[in-house]
Design an enzyme around this catalytic site. Structure first.
Site, PDB file in Angstrom:
ATOM      1  N   HIS A 197       8.309 -11.320  58.910  1.00 30.83           N
ATOM      2  CA  HIS A 197       7.253 -10.194  59.282  1.00 30.83           C
ATOM      3  C   HIS A 197       7.213  -9.950  60.968  1.00 30.83           C
ATOM      4  O   HIS A 197       6.659  -9.035  61.460  1.00 30.83           O
ATOM      5  CB  HIS A 197       5.945 -10.259  58.787  1.00 30.83           C
ATOM      6  CG  HIS A 197       5.827 -10.457  57.323  1.00 30.83           C
ATOM      7  ND1 HIS A 197       6.275  -9.382  56.736  1.00 30.83           N
ATOM      8  CD2 HIS A 197       5.327 -11.386  56.736  1.00 30.83           C
ATOM      9  CE1 HIS A 197       6.085  -9.517  55.403  1.00 30.83           C
ATOM     10  NE2 HIS A 197       5.598 -10.903  55.502  1.00 30.83           N
ATOM     11  N   ASP A 214       0.799 -20.243  60.420  1.00 25.65           N
ATOM     12  CA  ASP A 214       0.634 -18.716  60.575  1.00 25.65           C
ATOM     13  C   ASP A 214      -0.760 -18.231  60.515  1.00 25.65           C
ATOM     14  O   ASP A 214      -1.479 -18.564  59.547  1.00 25.65           O
ATOM     15  CB  ASP A 214       1.249 -18.355  59.297  1.00 25.65           C
ATOM     16  CG  ASP A 214       2.572 -18.833  58.882  1.00 25.65           C
ATOM     17  OD1 ASP A 214       2.940 -20.156  58.825  1.00 25.65           O
ATOM     18  OD2 ASP A 214       3.438 -18.133  58.459  1.00 25.65           O
ATOM     19  N   HIS A 248       5.716 -20.279  56.800  1.00 24.43           N
ATOM     20  CA  HIS A 248       6.123 -19.140  55.863  1.00 24.43           C
ATOM     21  C   HIS A 248       4.979 -19.191  54.337  1.00 24.43           C
ATOM     22  O   HIS A 248       4.569 -18.137  54.080  1.00 24.43           O
ATOM     23  CB  HIS A 248       7.371 -19.054  55.373  1.00 24.43           C
ATOM     24  CG  HIS A 248       7.599 -17.690  54.528  1.00 24.43           C
ATOM     25  ND1 HIS A 248       7.453 -16.540  54.833  1.00 24.43           N
ATOM     26  CD2 HIS A 248       8.037 -17.714  53.330  1.00 24.43           C
ATOM     27  CE1 HIS A 248       7.632 -15.806  53.509  1.00 24.43           C
ATOM     28  NE2 HIS A 248       8.164 -16.506  52.984  1.00 24.43           N
ATOM     29  N   GLU A 282       3.287 -14.083  63.084  1.00 26.04           N
ATOM     30  CA  GLU A 282       4.057 -12.890  62.478  1.00 26.04           C
ATOM     31  C   GLU A 282       3.143 -12.284  61.545  1.00 26.04           C
ATOM     32  O   GLU A 282       3.467 -11.214  61.102  1.00 26.04           O
ATOM     33  CB  GLU A 282       5.382 -13.501  61.811  1.00 26.04           C
ATOM     34  CG  GLU A 282       5.244 -14.580  60.644  1.00 26.04           C
ATOM     35  CD  GLU A 282       5.705 -14.187  59.468  1.00 26.04           C
ATOM     36  OE1 GLU A 282       6.850 -13.164  59.673  1.00 26.04           O
ATOM     37  OE2 GLU A 282       5.295 -14.515  58.453  1.00 26.04           O
ATOM     38  N   ASN A 283       2.006 -13.019  61.197  1.00 27.27           N
ATOM     39  CA  ASN A 283       1.099 -12.412  60.232  1.00 27.27           C
ATOM     40  C   ASN A 283      -0.215 -11.908  61.096  1.00 27.27           C
ATOM     41  O   ASN A 283      -1.263 -11.624  60.415  1.00 27.27           O
ATOM     42  CB  ASN A 283       1.000 -13.216  59.137  1.00 27.27           C
ATOM     43  CG  ASN A 283       1.999 -13.334  58.149  1.00 27.27           C
ATOM     44  OD1 ASN A 283       2.159 -14.624  57.974  1.00 27.27           O
ATOM     45  ND2 ASN A 283       2.783 -12.513  57.625  1.00 27.27           N
TER      46      ASN A 283
END
Length: 271
Positions: free
Chosen positions: A72, A12, A181, A43-44
């Site tokens: 997200h 991530d 995650h 996604e971040n």
């Protein structure tokens, strides 16, 4: 000796610190590991929540072939049209039908005659009540198997039990499964009995002077007051965390998997 393909996965990417470090070190890591295919969870990447078209294109220019997502993925709505038109940016397959984007894809591995399937799933324990990831995996793996035995799965989930259960569920049907995650890298990289390379969580790429990438002072306030505080991405002590794996091109089984951390963490300091 069996022919293999090398897969590099970047955990991530959180905000500008994660993007800057990825930009700085990813090209050298691709060279170091002689990676044939590169996947990153993004996604971040936009301000700690979501992603945008500019970041997607930047990561592709750095050598990332596919970008995976999670809870997200839909935070920045302006990216939806791009997600609908480009299957190199994935979101979890088991979101209800009608959402933007694809949950899996099959891609040519550059410089080879092989293809790789990449599947993005999301867990439900302590997360949003979306569709069943296990049945979604069954369906997607059967489709991908029609084109290739080389399959990588990003399982975006909170509960370690749900991640490892998915690993056992798809062992023998996928090549590599890496959890994302929680942003904390786990030290359990291993190969399951039927050939699945597995790690519960790859960890994050970003600031570890933080609470999972976010400003630690804000995080402490959220816990001590029980009141919502707006998160912002932290800075300092940046690390890239990920996973490197090799897969047998004939069988689709993983023959090597290891945790990647750059720079490495240190457990002691000299006085």
């Amino acid at each position: 000796m069996a022919e293999t393909v090398s897969i590099l996965f970047v955990g991530d990417i959180v905000g500008s610190p994660g993007l800057q470090l990825t930009e700085t070190v990813l090209p050298s890591l691709i060279k170091k590991y002689e990676a044939d295919f590169v996947i990153a969870n993004g996604e971040n990447s936009h301000e700690g929540h979501g992603i945008n078209e500019s970041i997607i294109k930047s990561l592709h220019n750095l050598g990332v072939h596919v970008i995976t997502g999670g809870d997200h993925s839909f935070d920045k709505w302006k990216v939806f049209p791009y997600m609908r038109e480009n299957n190199t940016i994935l979101r979890p397959l088991n979101y209800p039908k009608g959402n933007a984007g694809s949950g899996f894809g099959v891609y040519e591995i550059p410089g080879t005659s092989y293809k790789i399937g990449v599947l993005n799933l999301q867990g439900r324990t302590f997360m949003k009540a979306i569709d069943d990831p296990f049945s979604a995996a069954d369906w997607a793996l059967s489709k991908i198997k029609e084109e290739t035995n080389i399959i990588f799965v990003d399982m975006h989930a909170e509960a370690t039990a749900e991640k490892i259960s998915m690993g056992w569920h798809i062992d023998g049907r996928a090549s590599v499964m890496v959890g994302t995650h929680t942003h904390i890298p786990t030290g359990d990289a291993r190969i399951f009995p039927q050939g699945l390379g597995y790690q519960t969580d790859a960890g994050m790429t970003g600031s570890f002077n933080s609470s999972i990438g976010m400003d630690k002072k804000v995080a402490i306030k959220r816990f001590t007051t029980g009141v919502h505080q707006k998160y912002r991405a932290a800075e300092g002590d940046n690390h890239l965390c990920g996973v490197f794996a090799k897969v047998d091109t004939e069988t689709g089984k993983c023959v090597h998997i290891e945790q990647v951390t750059y720079p490495e963490f240190y457990s002691s300091k000299e006085s």
